[in-house]
Write a protein that holds these residues in place. Sequence first.
Motif, PDB file in Angstrom:
ATOM      1  N   UNK A 152       9.638  30.866  13.871  1.00  0.00           N
ATOM      2  CA  UNK A 152      10.958  31.466  13.745  1.00  0.00           C
ATOM      3  C   UNK A 152      11.916  30.414  13.196  1.00  0.00           C
ATOM      4  N   UNK A 153      13.022  30.877  12.622  1.00  0.00           N
ATOM      5  CA  UNK A 153      14.033  29.994  12.045  1.00  0.00           C
ATOM      6  C   UNK A 153      15.400  30.604  12.315  1.00  0.00           C
ATOM      7  N   UNK A 154      16.364  29.770  12.764  1.00  0.00           N
ATOM      8  CA  UNK A 154      17.688  30.283  13.079  1.00  0.00           C
ATOM      9  C   UNK A 154      18.724  29.185  12.878  1.00  0.00           C
ATOM     10  N   UNK A 155      19.986  29.613  12.756  1.00  0.00           N
ATOM     11  CA  UNK A 155      21.079  28.677  12.531  1.00  0.00           C
ATOM     12  C   UNK A 155      21.526  28.078  13.855  1.00  0.00           C
ATOM     13  N   UNK A 156      21.879  26.798  13.821  1.00  0.00           N
ATOM     14  CA  UNK A 156      22.349  26.126  15.022  1.00  0.00           C
ATOM     15  C   UNK A 156      23.821  25.750  14.873  1.00  0.00           C
ATOM     16  N   UNK A 157      24.581  25.674  15.979  1.00  0.00           N
ATOM     17  CA  UNK A 157      24.189  26.078  17.340  1.00  0.00           C
ATOM     18  C   UNK A 157      23.977  27.600  17.406  1.00  0.00           C
ATOM     19  N   UNK A 158      22.893  28.029  18.025  1.00  0.00           N
ATOM     20  CA  UNK A 158      22.568  29.451  18.070  1.00  0.00           C
ATOM     21  C   UNK A 158      23.600  30.194  18.899  1.00  0.00           C
ATOM     22  N   UNK A 159      24.120  31.286  18.338  1.00  0.00           N
ATOM     23  CA  UNK A 159      25.110  32.094  19.032  1.00  0.00           C
ATOM     24  C   UNK A 159      26.543  31.735  18.721  1.00  0.00           C
ATOM     25  N   UNK A 160      26.763  30.627  18.000  1.00  0.00           N
ATOM     26  CA  UNK A 160      28.139  30.258  17.647  1.00  0.00           C
ATOM     27  C   UNK A 160      28.622  31.051  16.433  1.00  0.00           C
ATOM     28  N   UNK A 161      27.750  31.241  15.458  1.00  0.00           N
ATOM     29  CA  UNK A 161      28.112  31.965  14.246  1.00  0.00           C
ATOM     30  C   UNK A 161      27.468  33.351  14.214  1.00  0.00           C
ATOM     31  N   UNK A 162      26.207  33.441  14.584  1.00  0.00           N
ATOM     32  CA  UNK A 162      25.487  34.709  14.630  1.00  0.00           C
ATOM     33  C   UNK A 162      24.272  34.541  15.534  1.00  0.00           C
ATOM     34  N   UNK A 163      23.539  35.630  15.702  1.00  0.00           N
ATOM     35  CA  UNK A 163      22.288  35.581  16.462  1.00  0.00           C
ATOM     36  C   UNK A 163      21.173  36.176  15.595  1.00  0.00           C
ATOM     37  N   UNK A 164      21.055  35.621  14.389  1.00  0.00           N
ATOM     38  CA  UNK A 164      20.050  36.067  13.429  1.00  0.00           C
ATOM     39  C   UNK A 164      18.834  35.150  13.486  1.00  0.00           C
ATOM     40  N   UNK A 165      17.655  35.755  13.479  1.00  0.00           N
ATOM     41  CA  UNK A 165      16.407  35.002  13.541  1.00  0.00           C
ATOM     42  C   UNK A 165      15.471  35.516  12.461  1.00  0.00           C
ATOM     43  N   UNK A 166      14.849  34.601  11.742  1.00  0.00           N
ATOM     44  CA  UNK A 166      13.827  34.932  10.763  1.00  0.00           C
ATOM     45  C   UNK A 166      12.461  34.686  11.394  1.00  0.00           C
ATOM     46  N   UNK A 167      11.607  35.691  11.319  1.00  0.00           N
ATOM     47  CA  UNK A 167      10.300  35.620  11.979  1.00  0.00           C
ATOM     48  C   UNK A 167       9.167  35.745  10.979  1.00  0.00           C
ATOM     49  N   UNK A 168       8.161  34.930  11.182  1.00  0.00           N
ATOM     50  CA  UNK A 168       6.878  35.084  10.502  1.00  0.00           C
ATOM     51  C   UNK A 168       5.801  34.995  11.567  1.00  0.00           C
ATOM     52  N   UNK A 169       5.073  36.080  11.774  1.00  0.00           N
ATOM     53  CA  UNK A 169       4.076  36.110  12.831  1.00  0.00           C
ATOM     54  C   UNK A 169       4.400  37.181  13.847  1.00  0.00           C
ATOM     55  N   UNK A 170       4.267  36.829  15.120  1.00  0.00           N
ATOM     56  CA  UNK A 170       4.508  37.792  16.197  1.00  0.00           C
ATOM     57  C   UNK A 170       5.254  37.118  17.337  1.00  0.00           C
ATOM     58  N   UNK A 171       6.242  37.816  17.866  1.00  0.00           N
ATOM     59  CA  UNK A 171       7.025  37.267  18.981  1.00  0.00           C
ATOM     60  C   UNK A 171       7.635  38.409  19.778  1.00  0.00           C
ATOM     61  N   UNK A 172       7.867  38.129  21.040  1.00  0.00           N
ATOM     62  CA  UNK A 172       8.568  39.062  21.918  1.00  0.00           C
ATOM     63  C   UNK A 172       9.930  38.476  22.241  1.00  0.00           C
ATOM     64  N   UNK A 173      10.971  39.312  22.174  1.00  0.00           N
ATOM     65  CA  UNK A 173      12.340  38.844  22.341  1.00  0.00           C
ATOM     66  C   UNK A 173      12.973  39.503  23.561  1.00  0.00           C
ATOM     67  N   UNK A 174      13.415  38.661  24.504  1.00  0.00           N
ATOM     68  CA  UNK A 174      14.145  39.118  25.680  1.00  0.00           C
ATOM     69  C   UNK A 174      15.613  38.772  25.429  1.00  0.00           C
TER      70      UNK A 174
END
Length: 354
Positions: A152-174
């Motif tokens: 996964x790839x995301x912008x830091x600090x996470x949650x300051x600007x957005x909560x966008x995540x780029x995924x390759x593969x498989x993941x579960x999100x809570x």
Amino acid sequence: MKITEALIIRFFSGECNEQERRMVKSYFLEHPEALQQYVTEESWDNFTSSHLLPEAISGKMLQAIRQQTTFRRRKLITRYGWAAAAAVLLSLGALTYYMQDRQRAMVAAAQPSIVIKDSLPEYKEQQNTTATMLSFSLSDGSRIDLLPHSAIRYRTPFGQYNRDIQLQGKASFHVAQNSRLPFTVYAGKLATTALGTVFTVTAFNADKDMISVRLLSGKVVVRPDSILKAQGVKSAYLAPGQELRFNPLQGSIAIYSEPVKRHIPANVVAAKHTIDTANAAMLTFNNEPLDEIFDRLSARFNTRIVFRQGALTGMRFTGGFNSEKESLMAFLETIGLLNHLRVYEKEGTIHIEE
């Protein structure tokens, strides 16, 4: 520091640091005759200035030029060289004066505000190169279960600007609730958005293989990108238990309200518990240990379930399993995600590992 020819050449090339630049400039101001050999007629002819000099400085320059007009013709080349040298120094002085004055004006205009310098966004990447599931928490309180060979790839600090995540593969999100910033997972040509929920996205090869989004709880919306929208593909809202599957080669989306059921042999018999014939497809568990649940399911569906003894100590589950609405493998994967366990099937045997 000694003023060398190499240092002077670096000065004119703009390669000096601030201390070296000040030393060379002071040297030329004290020894203007040393500047002549570095200034040519071409540099004088090509010299331009984009800033006006202060009146005091321009007056001194004009006086110096008038004094030079009484020199004889044979010193014309020298005079031009000196004039160009003077122009270079005065241009440097004018630029310094301009920048200092501009800086003072900016500081005055900025009070009491704070000037924030723009910078390029920084991104962080998490990869799971292990053979087991990797779990970690984000700064907004969300948790991600990243399966092997996924990233996964995301912008830091996470949650300051957005909560966008780029995924390759498989993941579960809570997903932690945040009505101001939606939580969006981008996988291939799909974007799955939730405000507070649990869902799984699978997209190992988003250009060729199937992309799936399975909702475990809450509510999500799956949106296509602009290309798919132009082709008539619409956004889809999922309810718990539903799974969306996107075929990138066909550009088609299908939603399964009841996941594909695994074939159950006709000779299945109950081994440890009496099955309620009025509701034979439904099994309920009330805070039962996972090892006992897996043994019960193994006997109920005549399927071998392998796990290491002692690895499930302290793990319990409360809930129900309806074999008419959910496959055994899908149910075990849900329990695995909730307890950070890896669940996979190999040669007809279901393996459960830490």
